[in-house]
Design a protein around this motif. Sequence first.
Motif, PDB file in Angstrom:
ATOM      1  N   SER A  27       0.828  -1.206   0.000  1.00  0.00           N
ATOM      2  CA  SER A  27       0.000   0.000   0.000  1.00  0.00           C
ATOM      3  C   SER A  27       0.862   1.256   0.000  1.00  0.00           C
ATOM      4  O   SER A  27       0.438   2.296  -0.482  1.00  0.00           O
ATOM      5  CB  SER A  27      -0.936   0.017   1.212  1.00  0.00           C
ATOM      6  OG  SER A  27      -0.230   0.398   2.387  1.00  0.00           O
ATOM      7  N   VAL A  29       1.261   3.252   2.113  1.00  0.00           N
ATOM      8  CA  VAL A  29       0.605   4.304   2.876  1.00  0.00           C
ATOM      9  C   VAL A  29       0.524   3.925   4.352  1.00  0.00           C
ATOM     10  O   VAL A  29       0.726   4.757   5.227  1.00  0.00           O
ATOM     11  CB  VAL A  29      -0.821   4.576   2.328  1.00  0.00           C
ATOM     12  CG1 VAL A  29      -1.553   5.586   3.177  1.00  0.00           C
ATOM     13  CG2 VAL A  29      -0.751   5.046   0.885  1.00  0.00           C
ATOM     14  N   GLN A  79      -6.420  -0.736  10.671  1.00  0.00           N
ATOM     15  CA  GLN A  79      -5.932  -0.567   9.308  1.00  0.00           C
ATOM     16  C   GLN A  79      -6.978  -1.036   8.305  1.00  0.00           C
ATOM     17  O   GLN A  79      -7.725  -1.972   8.578  1.00  0.00           O
ATOM     18  CB  GLN A  79      -4.645  -1.362   9.064  1.00  0.00           C
ATOM     19  CG  GLN A  79      -3.441  -0.826   9.789  1.00  0.00           C
ATOM     20  CD  GLN A  79      -2.164  -1.553   9.415  1.00  0.00           C
ATOM     21  OE1 GLN A  79      -2.141  -2.772   9.288  1.00  0.00           O
ATOM     22  NE2 GLN A  79      -1.082  -0.795   9.242  1.00  0.00           N
ATOM     23  N   VAL A 115      -6.763   9.035  11.325  1.00  0.00           N
ATOM     24  CA  VAL A 115      -6.372   9.377   9.960  1.00  0.00           C
ATOM     25  C   VAL A 115      -5.358  10.511  10.055  1.00  0.00           C
ATOM     26  O   VAL A 115      -5.566  11.463  10.811  1.00  0.00           O
ATOM     27  CB  VAL A 115      -7.604   9.822   9.135  1.00  0.00           C
ATOM     28  CG1 VAL A 115      -7.199  10.278   7.741  1.00  0.00           C
ATOM     29  CG2 VAL A 115      -8.648   8.705   9.060  1.00  0.00           C
ATOM     30  N   THR A 116      -4.292  10.398   9.284  1.00  0.00           N
ATOM     31  CA  THR A 116      -3.321  11.486   9.256  1.00  0.00           C
ATOM     32  C   THR A 116      -3.806  12.589   8.322  1.00  0.00           C
ATOM     33  O   THR A 116      -4.469  12.310   7.316  1.00  0.00           O
ATOM     34  CB  THR A 116      -1.935  11.000   8.790  1.00  0.00           C
ATOM     35  OG1 THR A 116      -2.070  10.361   7.519  1.00  0.00           O
ATOM     36  CG2 THR A 116      -1.324  10.038   9.792  1.00  0.00           C
ATOM     37  N   ASN A 119      -4.428  12.480   4.242  1.00  0.00           N
ATOM     38  CA  ASN A 119      -4.831  11.159   3.740  1.00  0.00           C
ATOM     39  C   ASN A 119      -6.277  11.286   3.252  1.00  0.00           C
ATOM     40  O   ASN A 119      -7.225  10.937   3.954  1.00  0.00           O
ATOM     41  CB  ASN A 119      -4.691  10.092   4.827  1.00  0.00           C
ATOM     42  CG  ASN A 119      -4.986   8.693   4.321  1.00  0.00           C
ATOM     43  OD1 ASN A 119      -5.646   8.502   3.306  1.00  0.00           O
ATOM     44  ND2 ASN A 119      -4.485   7.704   5.055  1.00  0.00           N
ATOM     45  N   THR A 120      -6.428  11.828   2.052  1.00  0.00           N
ATOM     46  CA  THR A 120      -7.764  12.119   1.535  1.00  0.00           C
ATOM     47  C   THR A 120      -8.574  10.860   1.271  1.00  0.00           C
ATOM     48  O   THR A 120      -9.790  10.872   1.422  1.00  0.00           O
ATOM     49  CB  THR A 120      -7.691  12.966   0.254  1.00  0.00           C
ATOM     50  OG1 THR A 120      -6.885  12.292  -0.706  1.00  0.00           O
ATOM     51  CG2 THR A 120      -7.107  14.337   0.544  1.00  0.00           C
ATOM     52  N   SER A 122      -8.585   8.011   3.032  1.00  0.00           N
ATOM     53  CA  SER A 122      -9.168   7.557   4.300  1.00  0.00           C
ATOM     54  C   SER A 122     -10.214   8.523   4.814  1.00  0.00           C
ATOM     55  O   SER A 122     -11.252   8.109   5.338  1.00  0.00           O
ATOM     56  CB  SER A 122      -8.077   7.347   5.349  1.00  0.00           C
ATOM     57  OG  SER A 122      -7.304   6.221   5.031  1.00  0.00           O
ATOM     58  N   ASP A 123      -9.944   9.818   4.670  1.00  0.00           N
ATOM     59  CA  ASP A 123     -10.934  10.809   5.079  1.00  0.00           C
ATOM     60  C   ASP A 123     -12.250  10.572   4.330  1.00  0.00           C
ATOM     61  O   ASP A 123     -13.316  10.534   4.934  1.00  0.00           O
ATOM     62  CB  ASP A 123     -10.425  12.222   4.813  1.00  0.00           C
ATOM     63  CG  ASP A 123     -11.475  13.269   5.128  1.00  0.00           C
ATOM     64  OD1 ASP A 123     -11.755  13.500   6.325  1.00  0.00           O
ATOM     65  OD2 ASP A 123     -12.029  13.841   4.172  1.00  0.00           O
ATOM     66  N   ASP A 153       3.323  12.141  11.274  1.00  0.00           N
ATOM     67  CA  ASP A 153       2.264  13.148  11.274  1.00  0.00           C
ATOM     68  C   ASP A 153       1.321  12.907  12.448  1.00  0.00           C
ATOM     69  O   ASP A 153       1.226  11.789  12.954  1.00  0.00           O
ATOM     70  CB  ASP A 153       1.455  13.063   9.972  1.00  0.00           C
ATOM     71  CG  ASP A 153       2.224  13.576   8.773  1.00  0.00           C
ATOM     72  OD1 ASP A 153       3.118  14.427   8.953  1.00  0.00           O
ATOM     73  OD2 ASP A 153       1.926  13.118   7.655  1.00  0.00           O
ATOM     74  N   GLU A 155      -2.104  12.074  14.400  1.00  0.00           N
ATOM     75  CA  GLU A 155      -3.205  11.152  14.111  1.00  0.00           C
ATOM     76  C   GLU A 155      -4.486  11.796  14.620  1.00  0.00           C
ATOM     77  O   GLU A 155      -4.601  12.134  15.800  1.00  0.00           O
ATOM     78  CB  GLU A 155      -2.990   9.795  14.790  1.00  0.00           C
ATOM     79  CG  GLU A 155      -1.844   8.985  14.210  1.00  0.00           C
ATOM     80  CD  GLU A 155      -2.170   8.306  12.879  1.00  0.00           C
ATOM     81  OE1 GLU A 155      -3.359   8.289  12.487  1.00  0.00           O
ATOM     82  OE2 GLU A 155      -1.240   7.776  12.243  1.00  0.00           O
TER      83      GLU A 155
END
Length: 164
Positions: A27, A29, A79, A115-116, A119-120, A122-123, A153, A155
Amino acid sequence: MATQTEPLIETPGIQDGAAVWRIARDSRVLDLNSPYSYLLWFRDFARTSAVARGERGTPVGFVTGYLRPDRPGTLVVWQVAVDGAHRGRGLAGAMLDHLAARQAARGVRYLETTVTPGNTASDRLFTVFARRHGAALERQVLFDAGLFPDGHDPEVLYRVGPLS
């Protein structure tokens, strides 16, 4: 067996650990855990996790989760990942829906994840999940960047619920 367009989503087993580790690694990511941790996860937290299987029965996606010890009505999603060849088909959302339905039968009404910023994907995944389930979505920084020793970053905690 499931087709590429309709993967089978079910409870994982320890035999899925190596394949899931590869999906997480590929991934690029996710924070990659050790292969051993995925084996332990699927031994101890299989009921609160999900795996999607492709045509040959091999994992093509996964969600790892656990119930918060101090809030057993809250599922923490650790995850979520989908193999590159299966992305863009709604599989991550389908796995979350499957897992939420399974956990609702056990009294779970809230979902949490982190979500960091930036991270669009996951958002968007968790924002759409909340909307689809008619639930509120609250966001707040859970772990500031200064708490991490490696320049990680921050969380941001996403709390979704109550789930309908």
